[in-house]
Motif scaffolding. Sequence first.
Motif, PDB file in Angstrom:
ATOM      1  N   ASP A 106       0.807  -1.225   0.000  1.00 51.51           N
ATOM      2  CA  ASP A 106       0.000   0.000   0.000  1.00 51.51           C
ATOM      3  C   ASP A 106       0.837   1.271   0.000  1.00 51.51           C
ATOM      4  O   ASP A 106       0.321   2.353   0.204  1.00 51.51           O
ATOM      5  CB  ASP A 106      -0.938   0.005   1.196  1.00 51.51           C
ATOM      6  CG  ASP A 106      -0.203   0.142   2.515  1.00 51.51           C
ATOM      7  OD1 ASP A 106       1.039   0.036   2.538  1.00 51.51           O
ATOM      8  OD2 ASP A 106      -0.865   0.356   3.538  1.00 51.51           O
ATOM      9  N   GLY A 108       3.390   1.806   2.113  1.00 47.61           N
ATOM     10  CA  GLY A 108       4.041   1.968   3.403  1.00 47.61           C
ATOM     11  C   GLY A 108       5.355   1.206   3.438  1.00 47.61           C
ATOM     12  O   GLY A 108       5.913   0.828   2.401  1.00 47.61           O
ATOM     13  N   GLN A 125       4.660   0.631   8.891  1.00 48.98           N
ATOM     14  CA  GLN A 125       4.312   2.045   9.048  1.00 48.98           C
ATOM     15  C   GLN A 125       3.809   2.583   7.722  1.00 48.98           C
ATOM     16  O   GLN A 125       4.190   2.104   6.662  1.00 48.98           O
ATOM     17  CB  GLN A 125       5.479   2.875   9.546  1.00 48.98           C
ATOM     18  CG  GLN A 125       6.512   3.195   8.479  1.00 48.98           C
ATOM     19  CD  GLN A 125       7.497   4.246   8.930  1.00 48.98           C
ATOM     20  OE1 GLN A 125       8.125   4.068   9.966  1.00 48.98           O
ATOM     21  NE2 GLN A 125       7.637   5.299   8.162  1.00 48.98           N
ATOM     22  N   GLU A 126       2.941   3.573   7.811  1.00 50.28           N
ATOM     23  CA  GLU A 126       2.420   4.209   6.602  1.00 50.28           C
ATOM     24  C   GLU A 126       3.541   4.938   5.871  1.00 50.28           C
ATOM     25  O   GLU A 126       4.488   5.443   6.521  1.00 50.28           O
ATOM     26  CB  GLU A 126       1.308   5.191   6.965  1.00 50.28           C
ATOM     27  CG  GLU A 126       0.068   4.529   7.498  1.00 50.28           C
ATOM     28  CD  GLU A 126      -1.028   5.534   7.831  1.00 50.28           C
ATOM     29  OE1 GLU A 126      -0.919   6.715   7.415  1.00 50.28           O
ATOM     30  OE2 GLU A 126      -1.986   5.137   8.504  1.00 50.28           O
TER      31      GLU A 126
END
Length: 131
Positions: A106, A108, A125-126
């Motif tokens: 995504d 991250g 983590q993003e």
Amino acid sequence: MFGETRIGAVVFIVRDIQRSLAFYRDSLGLDVALQPGTGGTGEGAQDWAMGQTAGGVALVFFQGEPRPGPSPVIVFALDSGGIDGVVASLAQKGVQMVTPVSHAPDGGWTADFQDPDGHILSMYQEGKLAR
């Protein structure tokens, strides 16, 4: 059908409960504590351990013969970022890293590591957060 569903607990079967407590407490900084068993024999006779993540997910540990495998993978979210420092700290503590910090699907960042019984765990983590 079930209404709102969330992860309430993740149960680990571990070879050495004291070693696992030390790992989750000292390496990951989680609040875990040994719980007394009932004594005697049978279910509930042995000590067990329980902890909780900041998000309210309970981690439960029973001593026995573990059966590690690719699933489930428990993912610890780093809401403040800093994955590079967290991974470096884990490695300095002797934690076996499996996958270095890399891109998550995504956008991250993620890294995988093992607990003392070979269970694969992950940090995430993003992408918008500072590494």
